[in-house]
Design a protein around this motif. Sequence first.
Motif, PDB file in Angstrom:
ATOM      1  N   TRP A  57      -0.698  14.529 -13.277  1.00  8.63           N
ATOM      2  CA  TRP A  57      -1.868  13.862 -13.848  1.00  8.63           C
ATOM      3  C   TRP A  57      -2.457  14.652 -15.002  1.00  8.63           C
ATOM      4  O   TRP A  57      -2.999  14.067 -15.935  1.00  8.63           O
ATOM      5  CB  TRP A  57      -2.901  13.589 -12.760  1.00  8.63           C
ATOM      6  CG  TRP A  57      -2.399  12.581 -11.792  1.00  8.63           C
ATOM      7  CD1 TRP A  57      -2.003  12.799 -10.510  1.00  8.63           C
ATOM      8  CD2 TRP A  57      -2.182  11.184 -12.037  1.00  8.63           C
ATOM      9  NE1 TRP A  57      -1.564  11.627  -9.943  1.00  8.63           N
ATOM     10  CE2 TRP A  57      -1.664  10.630 -10.853  1.00  8.63           C
ATOM     11  CE3 TRP A  57      -2.373  10.366 -13.135  1.00  8.63           C
ATOM     12  CZ2 TRP A  57      -1.340   9.281 -10.752  1.00  8.63           C
ATOM     13  CZ3 TRP A  57      -2.053   9.029 -13.025  1.00  8.63           C
ATOM     14  CH2 TRP A  57      -1.550   8.491 -11.845  1.00  8.63           C
ATOM     15  N   GLN A  58      -2.371  15.958 -14.938  1.00 12.39           N
ATOM     16  CA  GLN A  58      -2.887  16.770 -16.041  1.00 12.39           C
ATOM     17  C   GLN A  58      -2.089  16.486 -17.318  1.00 12.39           C
ATOM     18  O   GLN A  58      -2.654  16.289 -18.393  1.00 12.39           O
ATOM     19  CB  GLN A  58      -2.818  18.245 -15.687  1.00 12.39           C
ATOM     20  CG  GLN A  58      -3.437  19.142 -16.720  1.00 12.39           C
ATOM     21  CD  GLN A  58      -3.392  20.601 -16.276  1.00 12.39           C
ATOM     22  OE1 GLN A  58      -2.743  20.955 -15.307  1.00 12.39           O
ATOM     23  NE2 GLN A  58      -4.090  21.440 -17.014  1.00 12.39           N
ATOM     24  N   GLY A  61      -2.889  13.022 -18.577  1.00 10.98           N
ATOM     25  CA  GLY A  61      -4.185  13.052 -19.250  1.00 10.98           C
ATOM     26  C   GLY A  61      -4.090  13.617 -20.652  1.00 10.98           C
ATOM     27  O   GLY A  61      -4.714  13.121 -21.585  1.00 10.98           O
ATOM     28  N   SER A  67      -9.967  12.856 -20.676  1.00 10.25           N
ATOM     29  CA  SER A  67     -10.559  14.010 -20.001  1.00 10.25           C
ATOM     30  C   SER A  67     -10.073  14.061 -18.555  1.00 10.25           C
ATOM     31  O   SER A  67      -9.567  13.067 -18.018  1.00 10.25           O
ATOM     32  CB  SER A  67     -12.086  13.911 -20.035  1.00 10.25           C
ATOM     33  OG  SER A  67     -12.517  12.810 -19.256  1.00 10.25           O
ATOM     34  N   ASP A  68     -10.223  15.215 -17.921  1.00 10.72           N
ATOM     35  CA  ASP A  68      -9.803  15.361 -16.522  1.00 10.72           C
ATOM     36  C   ASP A  68     -10.554  14.386 -15.626  1.00 10.72           C
ATOM     37  O   ASP A  68      -9.982  13.807 -14.701  1.00 10.72           O
ATOM     38  CB  ASP A  68     -10.033  16.795 -16.038  1.00 10.72           C
ATOM     39  CG  ASP A  68      -9.071  17.781 -16.681  1.00 10.72           C
ATOM     40  OD1 ASP A  68      -8.013  17.336 -17.162  1.00 10.72           O
ATOM     41  OD2 ASP A  68      -9.372  18.990 -16.688  1.00 10.72           O
ATOM     42  N   GLU A  69     -11.839  14.209 -15.905  1.00 10.84           N
ATOM     43  CA  GLU A  69     -12.654  13.294 -15.099  1.00 10.84           C
ATOM     44  C   GLU A  69     -12.176  11.849 -15.256  1.00 10.84           C
ATOM     45  O   GLU A  69     -12.085  11.106 -14.277  1.00 10.84           O
ATOM     46  CB  GLU A  69     -14.114  13.412 -15.524  1.00 10.84           C
ATOM     47  CG  GLU A  69     -15.057  12.552 -14.727  1.00 10.84           C
ATOM     48  CD  GLU A  69     -16.482  12.703 -15.211  1.00 10.84           C
ATOM     49  OE1 GLU A  69     -17.108  11.656 -15.465  1.00 10.84           O
ATOM     50  OE2 GLU A  69     -16.948  13.843 -15.341  1.00 10.84           O
ATOM     51  N   ALA A  70     -11.854  11.450 -16.468  1.00 13.50           N
ATOM     52  CA  ALA A  70     -11.401  10.075 -16.722  1.00 13.50           C
ATOM     53  C   ALA A  70     -10.055   9.813 -16.063  1.00 13.50           C
ATOM     54  O   ALA A  70      -9.850   8.741 -15.481  1.00 13.50           O
ATOM     55  CB  ALA A  70     -11.323   9.819 -18.221  1.00 13.50           C
ATOM     56  N   ARG A  72      -8.812  11.361 -13.432  1.00 13.22           N
ATOM     57  CA  ARG A  72      -8.996  11.352 -11.972  1.00 13.22           C
ATOM     58  C   ARG A  72      -9.542  10.016 -11.502  1.00 13.22           C
ATOM     59  O   ARG A  72      -9.124   9.501 -10.462  1.00 13.22           O
ATOM     60  CB  ARG A  72      -9.927  12.483 -11.537  1.00 13.22           C
ATOM     61  CG  ARG A  72      -9.158  13.699 -11.082  1.00 13.22           C
ATOM     62  CD  ARG A  72     -10.059  14.755 -10.485  1.00 13.22           C
ATOM     63  NE  ARG A  72     -10.283  15.755 -11.536  1.00 13.22           N
ATOM     64  CZ  ARG A  72     -11.452  16.052 -12.064  1.00 13.22           C
ATOM     65  NH1 ARG A  72     -12.553  15.499 -11.632  1.00 13.22           N
ATOM     66  NH2 ARG A  72     -11.551  16.949 -13.021  1.00 13.22           N
ATOM     67  N   SER A  73     -10.459   9.442 -12.254  1.00 10.69           N
ATOM     68  CA  SER A  73     -11.034   8.151 -11.854  1.00 10.69           C
ATOM     69  C   SER A  73     -10.044   6.999 -12.064  1.00 10.69           C
ATOM     70  O   SER A  73     -10.190   5.946 -11.442  1.00 10.69           O
ATOM     71  CB  SER A  73     -12.325   7.882 -12.627  1.00 10.69           C
ATOM     72  OG  SER A  73     -12.051   7.701 -13.996  1.00 10.69           O
ATOM     73  N   GLN A  75      -6.604   7.222 -11.674  1.00 11.71           N
ATOM     74  CA  GLN A  75      -5.308   7.416 -11.008  1.00 11.71           C
ATOM     75  C   GLN A  75      -4.886   6.202 -10.196  1.00 11.71           C
ATOM     76  O   GLN A  75      -3.726   5.782 -10.261  1.00 11.71           O
ATOM     77  CB  GLN A  75      -5.352   8.637 -10.099  1.00 11.71           C
ATOM     78  CG  GLN A  75      -5.268   9.940 -10.833  1.00 11.71           C
ATOM     79  CD  GLN A  75      -5.303  11.121  -9.878  1.00 11.71           C
ATOM     80  OE1 GLN A  75      -5.372  10.973  -8.670  1.00 11.71           O
ATOM     81  NE2 GLN A  75      -5.266  12.311 -10.443  1.00 11.71           N
TER      82      GLN A  75
END
Length: 130
Positions: A57-58, A61, A67-70, A72-73, A75
Amino acid sequence: MTETSHTRLLSRKISDYCRIRFDPLFPPQEGARIRAFLLNLISCAESPPRKLRDYDWQEIGILCDLSDEAIRSAQTAIEPALDAIARNTKTAPKPAMIASRRLTKSQPHARERPLQLVTKSVSGWRGKLR
């Protein structure tokens, strides 16, 4: 790379999926970058980036400029599309891989292999090395 009818169909389905699932979740620029990333995987017949048994995922992204937050939401929304692309690329033959088969030191050239003569004996077939 030439597109087959299967990859055109998959591209259209992924594009429709992105329009339905990503447009409500993301701003238009982010949704377009994710769509472009997924369609690029299909057109290049590449598998999505993986880390062990899960998607990386990194890396996804970074490639989609999220961004990491975007990421993660998103996935749960992106994963079905990645699964479909992974299934498609698994079955697709890679002509470059087939044509570039090389002999290793453990595989001697055909002329260097010892010849094996097969003779018929009373007990059945057996091979003799010359």
